[in-house]
Design a protein around this motif. Structure first.
Motif, mmCIF file in Angstrom:
data_model
loop_
_atom_site.group_PDB
_atom_site.id
_atom_site.type_symbol
_atom_site.label_atom_id
_atom_site.label_comp_id
_atom_site.label_asym_id
_atom_site.label_seq_id
_atom_site.Cartn_x
_atom_site.Cartn_y
_atom_site.Cartn_z
ATOM 1 N N UNK A 30 0.854 -1.179 0.000
ATOM 2 C CA UNK A 30 0.000 0.000 0.000
ATOM 3 C C UNK A 30 0.889 1.227 0.000
ATOM 4 N N UNK A 31 0.598 2.105 -0.906
ATOM 5 C CA UNK A 31 1.383 3.321 -1.035
ATOM 6 C C UNK A 31 0.748 4.401 -0.183
ATOM 7 N N UNK A 32 1.534 5.059 0.614
ATOM 8 C CA UNK A 32 0.963 6.150 1.407
ATOM 9 C C UNK A 32 0.536 7.281 0.478
ATOM 10 N N UNK A 33 -0.494 7.959 0.877
ATOM 11 C CA UNK A 33 -0.928 9.110 0.099
ATOM 12 C C UNK A 33 0.174 10.150 0.101
ATOM 13 N N UNK A 34 0.404 10.802 -1.037
ATOM 14 C CA UNK A 34 1.426 11.845 -1.049
ATOM 15 C C UNK A 34 1.110 12.911 -0.012
ATOM 16 N N UNK A 35 2.150 13.447 0.588
ATOM 17 C CA UNK A 35 1.975 14.484 1.608
ATOM 18 C C UNK A 35 1.241 15.685 1.037
ATOM 19 N N UNK A 36 1.541 16.020 -0.213
ATOM 20 C CA UNK A 36 0.895 17.177 -0.827
ATOM 21 C C UNK A 36 -0.602 16.957 -0.958
ATOM 22 N N UNK A 37 -1.009 15.715 -1.202
ATOM 23 C CA UNK A 37 -2.420 15.407 -1.338
ATOM 24 C C UNK A 37 -3.147 15.642 -0.014
ATOM 25 N N UNK A 38 -2.534 15.164 1.057
ATOM 26 C CA UNK A 38 -3.146 15.342 2.364
ATOM 27 C C UNK A 38 -3.220 16.817 2.736
ATOM 28 N N UNK A 39 -2.264 17.579 2.277
ATOM 29 C CA UNK A 39 -2.230 18.999 2.610
ATOM 30 C C UNK A 39 -3.016 19.831 1.599
ATOM 31 N N UNK A 40 -3.648 19.172 0.627
ATOM 32 C CA UNK A 40 -4.423 19.898 -0.367
ATOM 33 C C UNK A 40 -3.549 20.623 -1.366
ATOM 34 N N UNK A 41 -2.385 20.086 -1.673
ATOM 35 C CA UNK A 41 -1.457 20.707 -2.616
ATOM 36 C C UNK A 41 -2.006 20.717 -4.027
ATOM 37 N N UNK A 42 -1.323 21.440 -4.855
ATOM 38 C CA UNK A 42 -1.718 21.518 -6.254
ATOM 39 C C UNK A 42 -1.452 20.188 -6.944
ATOM 40 N N UNK A 43 -2.059 20.008 -8.088
ATOM 41 C CA UNK A 43 -1.819 18.799 -8.878
ATOM 42 C C UNK A 43 -0.340 18.677 -9.191
ATOM 43 N N UNK A 44 0.299 19.781 -9.552
ATOM 44 C CA UNK A 44 1.715 19.742 -9.897
ATOM 45 C C UNK A 44 2.566 19.315 -8.700
ATOM 46 N N UNK A 45 2.278 19.844 -7.518
ATOM 47 C CA UNK A 45 3.067 19.447 -6.346
ATOM 48 C C UNK A 45 2.842 17.981 -6.003
ATOM 49 N N UNK A 47 2.222 15.691 -8.250
ATOM 50 C CA UNK A 47 2.990 14.969 -9.272
ATOM 51 C C UNK A 47 4.454 14.887 -8.850
ATOM 52 N N UNK A 48 4.997 15.977 -8.329
ATOM 53 C CA UNK A 48 6.384 15.961 -7.840
ATOM 54 C C UNK A 48 6.591 14.836 -6.833
ATOM 55 N N UNK A 49 5.669 14.740 -5.878
ATOM 56 C CA UNK A 49 5.797 13.747 -4.819
ATOM 57 C C UNK A 49 5.708 12.328 -5.392
ATOM 58 N N UNK A 50 4.737 12.090 -6.245
ATOM 59 C CA UNK A 50 4.561 10.762 -6.839
ATOM 60 C C UNK A 50 5.774 10.379 -7.667
ATOM 61 N N UNK A 51 6.246 11.290 -8.510
ATOM 62 C CA UNK A 51 7.406 11.009 -9.359
ATOM 63 C C UNK A 51 8.638 10.748 -8.498
ATOM 64 N N UNK A 52 8.819 11.543 -7.459
ATOM 65 C CA UNK A 52 10.001 11.353 -6.611
ATOM 66 C C UNK A 52 9.948 9.994 -5.913
ATOM 67 N N UNK A 53 8.763 9.588 -5.480
ATOM 68 C CA UNK A 53 8.616 8.285 -4.836
ATOM 69 C C UNK A 53 8.845 7.147 -5.831
ATOM 70 N N UNK A 54 8.248 7.261 -7.001
ATOM 71 C CA UNK A 54 8.338 6.196 -7.996
ATOM 72 C C UNK A 54 9.743 6.040 -8.558
ATOM 73 N N UNK A 55 10.421 7.154 -8.781
ATOM 74 C CA UNK A 55 11.730 7.106 -9.427
ATOM 75 C C UNK A 55 12.886 7.245 -8.445
#
Length: 145
Positions: A30-45, A47-55
């Motif tokens: 199970x992948x934790x929700x990106x921190x930006x998502x929980x904080x209501x971040x922008x779609x772009x922010x 994406x940064x979190x997801x990409x950084x986690x994945x790569x």
């Protein structure tokens, strides 16, 4: 010496297939929700979190213009990234949308074109498309005649 080369190659092939099958058959973590998502971040922010986690890159090293090619992503990385984005944002990114992001159907040529901002724009387009389709009222038979 020629006898050892096929054994070495077959051992590597077996090991590679084992790892691939193990990864595909194992229950996904199970992948934790990106921190930006929980904080209501922008779609772009997000994406940064997801990409950084994945790569496995530092999110501070990613900008809107950073491409997947710059992050050394390959075709499998791209597919896994799209799948994670679909899960996190509850959208579907079909082949046409992916090809539009890349500007081609050839992933090697298209990876330099896939930037973080393009990923975010595609997510927003898919969200809008999903919302528009949900808001559309189906025609009943009396309206269609």
């Amino acid at each position: 010496m020629n006898n050892k080369l096929p054994i070495h190659f077959s051992s590597l092939l077996f090991l590679g297939l084992f790892v691939l099958l193990l990864g595909c058959s194992a229950e996904p973590a199970s992948h934790p929700q990106p921190a930006a998502s929980a904080a209501g971040g922008t779609t772009l922010s997000q994406v940064y979190v997801i990409v950084s986690q994945q790569l496995g890159v530092d999110p501070n090293d990613i900008t809107a213009d950073t491409s997947l090619a710059e992050l050394k992503a390959d075709e499998l990385d791209f597919i896994e990234l799209i799948m994670e984005i679909e899960d996190q944002f509850n959208v579907t990114i079909d082949d046409d949308a992916a090809h539009e992001m890349m500007g081609t159907s050839d992933w090697k040529k298209g990876m330099p074109s896939v930037t973080m901002s393009k990923l975010a724009q595609t997510i927003e387009q898919q969200r809008k498309s999903t919302t528009d389709n949900a808001d559309a009222k189906p025609l009943n038979e009396s309206q269609s005649k």
